[in-house]
Design a protein around this motif. Sequence first.
Motif, PDB file in Angstrom:
ATOM      1  N   ILE A 338       0.767  -1.208   0.157  1.00 46.09           N
ATOM      2  CA  ILE A 338       0.051   0.028   0.190  1.00 46.09           C
ATOM      3  C   ILE A 338       0.851   1.305  -0.200  1.00 46.09           C
ATOM      4  CG2 ILE A 338      -1.904   1.075   1.251  1.00 46.09           C
ATOM      5  CD1 ILE A 338      -2.618  -1.376   2.461  1.00 46.09           C
ATOM      6  N   ASP A 339       0.436   2.206  -0.861  1.00 46.44           N
ATOM      7  CA  ASP A 339       1.433   3.599  -1.075  1.00 46.44           C
ATOM      8  C   ASP A 339       1.235   4.265   0.166  1.00 46.44           C
ATOM      9  OD1 ASP A 339       3.130   5.520  -1.756  1.00 46.44           O
ATOM     10  OD2 ASP A 339       1.745   6.109  -3.597  1.00 46.44           O
ATOM     11  N   ILE A 340       2.302   4.646   1.232  1.00 43.51           N
ATOM     12  CA  ILE A 340       1.823   5.519   2.088  1.00 43.51           C
ATOM     13  C   ILE A 340       3.110   6.412   2.141  1.00 43.51           C
ATOM     14  CG2 ILE A 340       0.792   3.906   3.808  1.00 43.51           C
ATOM     15  CD1 ILE A 340       3.683   3.245   4.883  1.00 43.51           C
ATOM     16  N   GLY A 341       3.599   6.719   1.028  1.00 39.54           N
ATOM     17  CA  GLY A 341       4.650   7.771   0.760  1.00 39.54           C
ATOM     18  C   GLY A 341       6.131   7.070   1.185  1.00 39.54           C
ATOM     19  N   ASN A 342       6.993   7.963   1.470  1.00 40.85           N
ATOM     20  CA  ASN A 342       8.362   7.640   1.509  1.00 40.85           C
ATOM     21  C   ASN A 342       8.449   7.460   3.223  1.00 40.85           C
ATOM     22  OD1 ASN A 342      11.017   7.031   0.652  1.00 40.85           O
ATOM     23  ND2 ASN A 342      11.678   9.097   1.638  1.00 40.85           N
ATOM     24  N   VAL A 343       8.976   6.396   3.582  1.00 38.34           N
ATOM     25  CA  VAL A 343       9.224   6.025   5.094  1.00 38.34           C
ATOM     26  C   VAL A 343      10.601   6.160   5.305  1.00 38.34           C
ATOM     27  CG1 VAL A 343       9.084   4.240   6.601  1.00 38.34           C
ATOM     28  CG2 VAL A 343       6.882   4.704   5.353  1.00 38.34           C
ATOM     29  N   ARG A 344      11.228   6.934   6.446  1.00 39.33           N
ATOM     30  CA  ARG A 344      12.305   6.939   6.802  1.00 39.33           C
ATOM     31  C   ARG A 344      12.955   5.722   7.476  1.00 39.33           C
ATOM     32  NH1 ARG A 344      15.170   8.485  11.476  1.00 39.33           N
ATOM     33  NH2 ARG A 344      17.203   9.488  11.224  1.00 39.33           N
ATOM     34  N   ALA A 345      12.331   4.968   8.266  1.00 32.77           N
ATOM     35  CA  ALA A 345      12.560   4.127   9.200  1.00 32.77           C
ATOM     36  C   ALA A 345      11.557   3.019   9.364  1.00 32.77           C
ATOM     37  CB  ALA A 345      13.587   4.410  10.414  1.00 32.77           C
ATOM     38  N   VAL A 346      12.014   1.891   9.764  1.00 33.95           N
ATOM     39  CA  VAL A 346      10.884   0.971  10.078  1.00 33.95           C
ATOM     40  C   VAL A 346      11.403   0.386  11.634  1.00 33.95           C
ATOM     41  CG1 VAL A 346      10.154  -1.389   9.587  1.00 33.95           C
ATOM     42  CG2 VAL A 346      10.461   0.299   7.806  1.00 33.95           C
ATOM     43  N   GLY A 347      10.529   0.027  12.247  1.00 35.15           N
ATOM     44  CA  GLY A 347      10.553  -0.517  13.663  1.00 35.15           C
ATOM     45  C   GLY A 347      10.022  -1.827  13.860  1.00 35.15           C
ATOM     46  N   GLN A 348      10.144  -2.803  14.579  1.00 38.66           N
ATOM     47  CA  GLN A 348       9.724  -4.188  14.702  1.00 38.66           C
ATOM     48  C   GLN A 348       9.715  -4.346  16.298  1.00 38.66           C
ATOM     49  OE1 GLN A 348       8.079  -6.547  12.661  1.00 38.66           O
ATOM     50  NE2 GLN A 348       7.608  -7.444  14.544  1.00 38.66           N
ATOM     51  N   ILE A 349       8.261  -4.572  17.043  1.00 41.18           N
ATOM     52  CA  ILE A 349       8.319  -5.035  18.345  1.00 41.18           C
ATOM     53  C   ILE A 349       8.201  -6.535  18.242  1.00 41.18           C
ATOM     54  CG2 ILE A 349       6.880  -4.657  20.525  1.00 41.18           C
ATOM     55  CD1 ILE A 349       5.846  -2.094  19.245  1.00 41.18           C
ATOM     56  N   ASP A 350       9.289  -7.184  18.859  1.00 41.50           N
ATOM     57  CA  ASP A 350       9.296  -8.516  19.179  1.00 41.50           C
ATOM     58  C   ASP A 350       9.602  -9.209  17.607  1.00 41.50           C
ATOM     59  OD1 ASP A 350       9.511  -8.494  22.002  1.00 41.50           O
ATOM     60  OD2 ASP A 350       7.274  -8.773  21.875  1.00 41.50           O
ATOM     61  N   PRO A 351      10.264 -10.318  17.749  1.00 43.27           N
ATOM     62  CA  PRO A 351      10.785 -10.849  16.228  1.00 43.27           C
ATOM     63  C   PRO A 351       9.655 -11.115  15.507  1.00 43.27           C
ATOM     64  CG  PRO A 351      11.342 -12.270  17.997  1.00 43.27           C
ATOM     65  CD  PRO A 351      11.123 -11.079  18.660  1.00 43.27           C
ATOM     66  N   PRO A 352       9.642 -11.288  14.383  1.00 48.76           N
ATOM     67  CA  PRO A 352       8.549 -11.584  13.441  1.00 48.76           C
ATOM     68  C   PRO A 352       8.627 -13.114  13.200  1.00 48.76           C
ATOM     69  CG  PRO A 352      10.039 -10.595  11.895  1.00 48.76           C
ATOM     70  CD  PRO A 352      10.340 -10.305  13.675  1.00 48.76           C
ATOM     71  N   TRP A 353       7.473 -13.799  12.445  1.00 50.66           N
ATOM     72  CA  TRP A 353       7.931 -15.401  12.304  1.00 50.66           C
ATOM     73  C   TRP A 353       8.623 -15.827  11.297  1.00 50.66           C
ATOM     74  CZ3 TRP A 353       5.825 -17.664  16.559  1.00 50.66           C
ATOM     75  CH2 TRP A 353       4.691 -16.919  17.111  1.00 50.66           C
ATOM     76  N   SER A 354       8.958 -14.830  10.203  1.00 50.26           N
ATOM     77  CA  SER A 354       9.876 -15.258   9.166  1.00 50.26           C
ATOM     78  C   SER A 354      10.807 -14.239   8.624  1.00 50.26           C
ATOM     79  CB  SER A 354       8.703 -15.693   7.919  1.00 50.26           C
ATOM     80  OG  SER A 354       8.026 -14.573   7.583  1.00 50.26           O
ATOM     81  N   VAL A 355      11.827 -14.683   7.798  1.00 50.43           N
ATOM     82  CA  VAL A 355      12.712 -13.915   6.941  1.00 50.43           C
ATOM     83  C   VAL A 355      11.808 -13.080   6.096  1.00 50.43           C
ATOM     84  CG1 VAL A 355      14.662 -13.534   5.726  1.00 50.43           C
ATOM     85  CG2 VAL A 355      14.493 -15.246   7.420  1.00 50.43           C
ATOM     86  N   ASN A 356      10.813 -13.605   5.539  1.00 54.13           N
ATOM     87  CA  ASN A 356       9.903 -12.844   4.560  1.00 54.13           C
ATOM     88  C   ASN A 356       9.141 -11.916   4.889  1.00 54.13           C
ATOM     89  OD1 ASN A 356       8.704 -13.333   2.145  1.00 54.13           O
ATOM     90  ND2 ASN A 356       8.516 -15.496   2.466  1.00 54.13           N
ATOM     91  N   SER A 357       8.729 -11.993   6.165  1.00 50.88           N
ATOM     92  CA  SER A 357       8.017 -10.677   6.765  1.00 50.88           C
ATOM     93  C   SER A 357       9.197  -9.597   7.110  1.00 50.88           C
ATOM     94  CB  SER A 357       7.393 -11.159   8.139  1.00 50.88           C
ATOM     95  OG  SER A 357       6.301 -11.569   7.814  1.00 50.88           O
ATOM     96  N   LEU A 358      10.200  -9.864   7.626  1.00 50.38           N
ATOM     97  CA  LEU A 358      11.266  -8.990   7.856  1.00 50.38           C
ATOM     98  C   LEU A 358      12.020  -8.209   6.547  1.00 50.38           C
ATOM     99  CD1 LEU A 358      12.376  -8.226  10.562  1.00 50.38           C
ATOM    100  CD2 LEU A 358      14.567  -9.787  10.051  1.00 50.38           C
ATOM    101  N   VAL A 359      11.878  -8.959   5.572  1.00 46.75           N
ATOM    102  CA  VAL A 359      12.284  -8.387   4.255  1.00 46.75           C
ATOM    103  C   VAL A 359      11.279  -7.578   3.762  1.00 46.75           C
ATOM    104  CG1 VAL A 359      12.723  -8.912   1.852  1.00 46.75           C
ATOM    105  CG2 VAL A 359      13.801 -10.301   3.553  1.00 46.75           C
ATOM    106  N   GLN A 360      10.018  -7.702   3.788  1.00 45.06           N
ATOM    107  CA  GLN A 360       8.840  -6.974   3.371  1.00 45.06           C
ATOM    108  C   GLN A 360       8.775  -5.737   4.230  1.00 45.06           C
ATOM    109  OE1 GLN A 360       7.332  -8.360   0.082  1.00 45.06           O
ATOM    110  NE2 GLN A 360       6.148  -7.152   1.221  1.00 45.06           N
ATOM    111  N   ARG A 361       8.932  -5.796   5.615  1.00 43.26           N
ATOM    112  CA  ARG A 361       9.018  -4.631   6.196  1.00 43.26           C
ATOM    113  C   ARG A 361      10.049  -3.657   6.476  1.00 43.26           C
ATOM    114  NH1 ARG A 361       6.230  -7.658  11.488  1.00 43.26           N
ATOM    115  NH2 ARG A 361       4.364  -8.502  10.268  1.00 43.26           N
ATOM    116  N   LEU A 362      11.357  -4.395   6.182  1.00 41.25           N
ATOM    117  CA  LEU A 362      12.403  -3.538   5.776  1.00 41.25           C
ATOM    118  C   LEU A 362      12.252  -2.648   4.757  1.00 41.25           C
ATOM    119  CD1 LEU A 362      15.589  -2.760   6.522  1.00 41.25           C
ATOM    120  CD2 LEU A 362      16.139  -4.660   5.215  1.00 41.25           C
TER     121      LEU A 362
END
Length: 734
Positions: A338-362
Amino acid sequence: MSRNNAFHLLARPIQQKLWDMKWPSLRPIQEDAIVAIQQGQADVIISAATAAGKTEAAFLPILSQIHESPANSVQAMYVGPLKALINDQFSRLESLCERADIPVHRWHGDVDMGARKRLMEKPSGVLLITPESIEALMINRSTRLPDVFRGLRFVVIDEIHALIGSVRGTHLRSLLFRLRRFTQQDFRVVGLSATLGDAFPDYAKWLCPDKDREVTLISGRDEGKKLLYKVHAYTVSRPKQGDSGDQSEEAAHVLETISSDMFRHFAGHKNLIFANRKSDVEWFADGLNSRCRKENRPEEFLVHHGSLSKEIREFTEQEMQGSRPRTTLCSSTLELGIDIGNVRAVGQIDPPWSVNSLVQRLGRSGRKDDEAQRMRLYVREDEIDEQSDLVDRLHLDLLQAIALSELLLSNPRWVEPPMLTSWDLSTLTQQVLSVLAETGGCQAATVFDRLCRSGAFRSVTPQAFTELLRSLGTREIIEQMPQGDLILAPKGEAIAGHYSFYSAFEAAIEFTVIAGSETIGRLPVGALPQIDDHFLLAGRRWQVVTIDEEQKVVVARPSPGKMPPKFLPGGGEIHPRVREMMRDILLSQKQLPYLDTTANQLLQSARTAGVQRGITKSCVVKLGPRLHLWFTWTGTRIQQTIFFIAASLGLRPVDHRVALELPCSPEDALERFRQYLQSNPDPIELAREIPAKQIGKFDNLIDESLLIESIARDRLDLEGACLLMRKLLSDACK
């Protein structure tokens, strides 16, 4: 033709639109996709980082073909997993299509009836739709489908990695196979993904199980972006016996510390902070906005998750596209494109379940060419005290965060391959009812041909399919006419006629929360607050005024009190490679520069505990004369399979994620495992021992004997479990 000539393969109006948009050039994946789609006949998968131009890579050549050969039907269908993603892509495609005068339509639950009617009366151009809305079309507009899709030439599946291997993916795959009988030619499929890894053969098999068409992979280049990455760890004291369910002052202080760090890291910029639990989204958003108020600055922290009203989610998306500094705390709803414009940084509270999710979020950060990608993980661990057991002392959440990080940072990067199901009888049951609703009735052989022999359920045998039909007949869901046609019985008509039928997965029963005339969101029925209770929702504080059980409505009013809402627990399946990496990190002495001081200290403490208790030398650790831990370090599916095996052998196991606790001597367990391996293990017999057999939405309509076989195929990994048990026996002999 070389990619340098790709621009000249586009239709003139599409070229002019790119000039209007002042594009200096096409990106390499766009050039490659234009050549592959314009000059080939293969299906295509485009894999590239977020914001790499995948949508344009697919649609520039597709729109060119539509312009050059128009038809009185939908010619391209875009399938997205989220309504918000469809709305976002709708605007982008409308802009691309304006010079070529190609109509763009969208169809989902929030689209008004007028727009739907116009599409049915004059089908054309491009249709954007969800899998569930395709299902609704199949049932409710079946007589119009030949006209609507006669000239369909392309299906574009966005975020294909989020669908393949899931119930929704199986559902969509079945619908696409069924759709082919309404088209004059076999349409081509273009899949878009930011995280493919080495799993291209799995995706190709999913798209073309008969291998009757080639599948071409177009991969984006590693742009070599600078990555700023940090893991922060915090210790939280565990509740002591006799404590109330409320958080202790010390635990509240830790949450305040995390909030303060987040505020320092993210305030004043545009960011995303992901959490695994919606309650964490609400809790930290409230704490961060409280900090804003204390500093006399505008509140800048927003919330976004699936239990909020559409209006609140859309407000958040619009605010993120604006110029004000905004940070949104969210669940996986903003993980996709979803287009939410330019994001400077990403945070994650506790580890996700997969590398897949981490890659998407990063990938949501650093979208501009000259910007670095930034990510911070915040990991909470229980404080170690005299009550802490060995598994507690290993700090598994921190190990998981580090394992995911190491796999994310590896070169080449590894991500989880999709886990393809074999049967998925729940979704097959839904599709049987759907075919009968679509056709009004047909022969069993026809249903089998459309869904199994030539459809998405090819591993289901004729015998199993016949047994499934008998299950539905016994429960009076379907019935057979004298001439042999199967039709929906009244009970089946009621199921297929309900709006919830269009989704193949089970949705939780929820209560709508309203305050005055505003709809705030929804809360699950199993965790409702009581009258006068306080709770957080949409980043605001509320108090329950009344609860209407019949209408399923909670009436609330603003309140200064707060308690995090309780949502149903989420979770995902962890791949064996992640757990193996956790073990490797524990057993190594590698220094990790992206850990903060506390994370480093906890990792060293875990490594020390591992050495002291002998984990570095053996996977079996004795806790007492008749109690031991077997460290399996394997994925969720194999771990569950071994758990069920141990339970079937009378060992009364306790699952500790990376280990099984067995109340017997190691010698006793080894002997029972040896005998089990010699008994020619049968997955069907093991599946019989599983207590909860009804997991899927329509499993209650299926005979238990079929469910047992489905569990054996789709939920167990007996081969992987037996390999691990043999390794245990082999290590014991050394």
